[in-house]
Design an enzyme around this catalytic site. Structure first.
Site, PDB file in Angstrom:
ATOM      1  N   LYS A   1      -6.295  -1.804  -3.541  1.00 36.16           N
ATOM      2  CA  LYS A   1      -6.124  -2.285  -2.162  1.00 36.16           C
ATOM      3  C   LYS A   1      -7.306  -1.968  -1.236  1.00 36.16           C
ATOM      4  CE  LYS A   1      -1.087  -2.366  -1.911  1.00 36.16           C
ATOM      5  NZ  LYS A   1       0.109  -1.953  -1.152  1.00 36.16           N
TER       6      LYS A   1
ATOM      7  N   ASP B   1       2.035  -6.068   4.394  1.00 29.69           N
ATOM      8  CA  ASP B   1       3.087  -5.036   4.310  1.00 29.69           C
ATOM      9  C   ASP B   1       3.692  -4.714   5.682  1.00 29.69           C
ATOM     10  OD1 ASP B   1       3.132  -4.652   1.592  1.00 29.69           O
ATOM     11  OD2 ASP B   1       1.703  -3.000   1.612  1.00 29.69           O
TER      12      ASP B   1
HETATM   13  P1  NDP Z   1       1.108   6.596  -0.825  1.00 37.00           P
HETATM   14  O1  NDP Z   1       0.953   7.346  -2.098  1.00 37.00           O
HETATM   15  O2  NDP Z   1      -0.072   5.984  -0.170  1.00 37.00           O
HETATM   16  O3  NDP Z   1       1.790   7.567   0.276  1.00 37.00           O
HETATM   17  C1  NDP Z   1       2.922   8.342  -0.036  1.00 37.00           C
HETATM   18  C2  NDP Z   1       3.402   9.072   1.208  1.00 37.00           C
HETATM   19  O4  NDP Z   1       4.622   9.749   0.882  1.00 37.00           O
HETATM   20  C3  NDP Z   1       2.435  10.134   1.705  1.00 37.00           C
HETATM   21  O5  NDP Z   1       2.517  10.232   3.097  1.00 37.00           O
HETATM   22  C4  NDP Z   1       2.979  11.406   1.035  1.00 37.00           C
HETATM   23  O6  NDP Z   1       2.653  12.570   1.740  1.00 37.00           O
HETATM   24  C5  NDP Z   1       4.458  11.147   1.159  1.00 37.00           C
HETATM   25  N1  NDP Z   1       5.273  11.890   0.184  1.00 37.00           N
HETATM   26  C6  NDP Z   1       5.460  11.604  -1.130  1.00 37.00           C
HETATM   27  N2  NDP Z   1       6.285  12.496  -1.686  1.00 37.00           N
HETATM   28  C7  NDP Z   1       6.604  13.399  -0.710  1.00 37.00           C
HETATM   29  C8  NDP Z   1       7.421  14.566  -0.671  1.00 37.00           C
HETATM   30  N3  NDP Z   1       8.069  15.003  -1.757  1.00 37.00           N
HETATM   31  N4  NDP Z   1       7.546  15.226   0.506  1.00 37.00           N
HETATM   32  C9  NDP Z   1       6.889  14.793   1.610  1.00 37.00           C
HETATM   33  N5  NDP Z   1       6.102  13.684   1.634  1.00 37.00           N
HETATM   34  C10 NDP Z   1       5.956  13.009   0.486  1.00 37.00           C
HETATM   35  O7  NDP Z   1       2.220   5.499  -1.125  1.00 37.00           O
HETATM   36  P2  NDP Z   1       2.506   4.156  -0.292  1.00 37.00           P
HETATM   37  O8  NDP Z   1       2.421   4.463   1.154  1.00 37.00           O
HETATM   38  O9  NDP Z   1       1.708   3.058  -0.858  1.00 37.00           O
HETATM   39  O10 NDP Z   1       4.021   3.870  -0.699  1.00 37.00           O
HETATM   40  C11 NDP Z   1       5.080   4.656  -0.177  1.00 37.00           C
HETATM   41  C12 NDP Z   1       6.395   3.992  -0.510  1.00 37.00           C
HETATM   42  O11 NDP Z   1       6.463   2.744   0.177  1.00 37.00           O
HETATM   43  C13 NDP Z   1       6.577   3.663  -2.004  1.00 37.00           C
HETATM   44  O12 NDP Z   1       7.851   4.116  -2.390  1.00 37.00           O
HETATM   45  C14 NDP Z   1       6.523   2.147  -2.057  1.00 37.00           C
HETATM   46  O13 NDP Z   1       7.421   1.656  -3.034  1.00 37.00           O
HETATM   47  C15 NDP Z   1       7.000   1.766  -0.673  1.00 37.00           C
HETATM   48  N6  NDP Z   1       6.500   0.465  -0.246  1.00 37.00           N
HETATM   49  C16 NDP Z   1       7.419  -0.484   0.066  1.00 37.00           C
HETATM   50  C17 NDP Z   1       7.025  -1.714   0.482  1.00 37.00           C
HETATM   51  C18 NDP Z   1       8.056  -2.735   0.790  1.00 37.00           C
HETATM   52  O14 NDP Z   1       7.679  -3.900   0.972  1.00 37.00           O
HETATM   53  N7  NDP Z   1       9.335  -2.367   0.889  1.00 37.00           N
HETATM   54  C19 NDP Z   1       5.595  -2.084   0.609  1.00 37.00           C
HETATM   55  C20 NDP Z   1       4.701  -0.989   0.305  1.00 37.00           C
HETATM   56  C21 NDP Z   1       5.156   0.225  -0.129  1.00 37.00           C
HETATM   57  P3  NDP Z   1       1.242  13.334   1.498  1.00 37.00           P
HETATM   58  O15 NDP Z   1       0.224  12.593   2.311  1.00 37.00           O
HETATM   59  O16 NDP Z   1       1.501  14.698   1.994  1.00 37.00           O
HETATM   60  O17 NDP Z   1       0.976  13.282   0.009  1.00 37.00           O
END
Ligand code: NDP
Length: 287
Positions: A73, A109
């Site tokens: 991306k 998105d």
């Molecule tokens: P990224 O890996 O870019 O970001 C993940 C985020 O989740 C970060 O802020 C991370 O925090 C946080 N996180 C993950 N696990 C934990 C935890 N155990 N405790 C606290 N914070 C946590 O992923 P994306 O943003 O690309 O995707 C996130 C979700 O969004 C996915 O599940 C994806 O399926 C969903 N999504 C849904 C879409 C839709 O159309 N419905 C479109 C795009 C995504 P940290 O920075 O601290 O690691």
């Protein structure tokens, strides 16, 4: 209209790695069938080092557009002729469309989230106070679109301090909204004035379906709209907690369908059959 045969399909698809479990094909192909369009959506495995060649192939095959998923991306920006303002701000592109021979980067998105918020929850983001959990790709897309749509204040709550601070700086420096960062180091208590709460983390995504964000759930009020980005399963424990407190809830399936519907319109020029797309995805998820 000519009666000449036309056996040529128009091609779109997704480049990703891993990509085999990406369900987008199901909703896009259902939409092509519903509108009787001879278009194909191809799910294509592209390794990180091959993205430049993949774009040469896309141009050579005269593909009409492409979706990008992990890990392409951000890298994709190098291979485009122009990038839409919102996608530029996010620094990420999930949809490429053609304008003649030019390839234009877009990000659907956050737009998909906003459309779902407006259509499915009946909430207009302008003037709202929003709390977003997470600062990854989904959170960036959602907060940039909320800010551009006139949200009054955005609070970003994130585990990684650096990522959270970076997102807040991006919003504060480039959009009219005010933004603040709160480090996530214990159950987060929502300010009572919150209008919209969004889980934009991956917590609750299949197969970790029993996990929920660390919140003081008693601070969720019936006046709030509580949204999740998790599309599968759409009814997360997080949304169930919010529903139990009388809040309006919005699941991530709507966001996924609308972001695809916006891409469909960009590619084909036709309004997307949103209900057909939603049913196809729900079936693919076994709902
Ligand atoms: P990224 O890996 O870019 O970001 C993940 C985020 O989740 C970060 O802020 C991370 O925090 C946080 N996180 C993950 N696990 C934990 C935890 N155990 N405790 C606290 N914070 C946590 O992923 P994306 O943003 O690309 O995707 C996130 C979700 O969004 C996915 O599940 C994806 O399926 C969903 N999504 C849904 C879409 C839709 O159309 N419905 C479109 C795009 C995504 P940290 O920075 O601290 O690691």
């Amino acid at each position: 209209m000519s009666n000449e045969p036309n056996y040529k399909a128009e091609l779109v698809g997704v480049f990703g790695h891993p990509v085999a479990e990406n369900p987008t094909i199901v909703m896009q192909e259902a939409a092509f069938r519903a509108l009787n369009l001879n278009w194909r959506y191809l799910t294509i495995e592209v390794y990180p080092q091959d993205l430049a060649d993949a774009f040469k192939g896309l141009r050579a095959f005269n593909m009409r557009g492409i979706n990008l998923t992990i890990p392409h991306k951000v890298e994709v920006l190098k291979y485009l002729d122009a990038v839409a303002e919102d996608a530029q701000l996010m620094g990420a592109v999930n949809t490429v469309r053609r304008d003649g021979n030019r390839l234009i980067g877009e990000n659907t998105d956050g737009k998909g989230f906003l459309r779902s918020l407006r259509h499915d929850a009946g909430v207009e983001p302008a003037g709202k106070r929003v709390v977003v959990l997470g600062a990854g790709g989904a959170a960036r897309a959602i907060t940039v679109e909320l800010a551009l749509a006139g949200a009054a204040h955005i609070t970003v709550v994130n585990r990684s301090v650096e990522r959270g601070r970076e997102l807040v700086a991006l919003l504060a420096n480039n959009t009219p909204t005010t933004a603040e960062f709160v480090p996530w180091d214990g159950p987060f208590a929502l300010p009572a004035a919150t209008d919209v709460l969004v889980n934009a983390t991956s917590i609750g995504l299949f197969p970790n379906v029993t996990e929920q964000p660390d919140l003081d759930y008693n601070t969720i009020l019936a006046s709030m709209t509580v949204c999740d980005v998790i599309p599968n399963p759409p009814r997360t424990p997080f949304l169930a907690q919010a529903e139990a407190r009388g809040a309006t809830t919005l699941d991530g399936l709507g966001m996924l369908v609308y972001q695809g519907a916006i891409g469909f319109k960009m590619w084909t020029g036709h309004d997307a059959p949103v209900d057909v797309m939603r049913r196809a995805l729900a079936q693919a998820f076994g709902l």
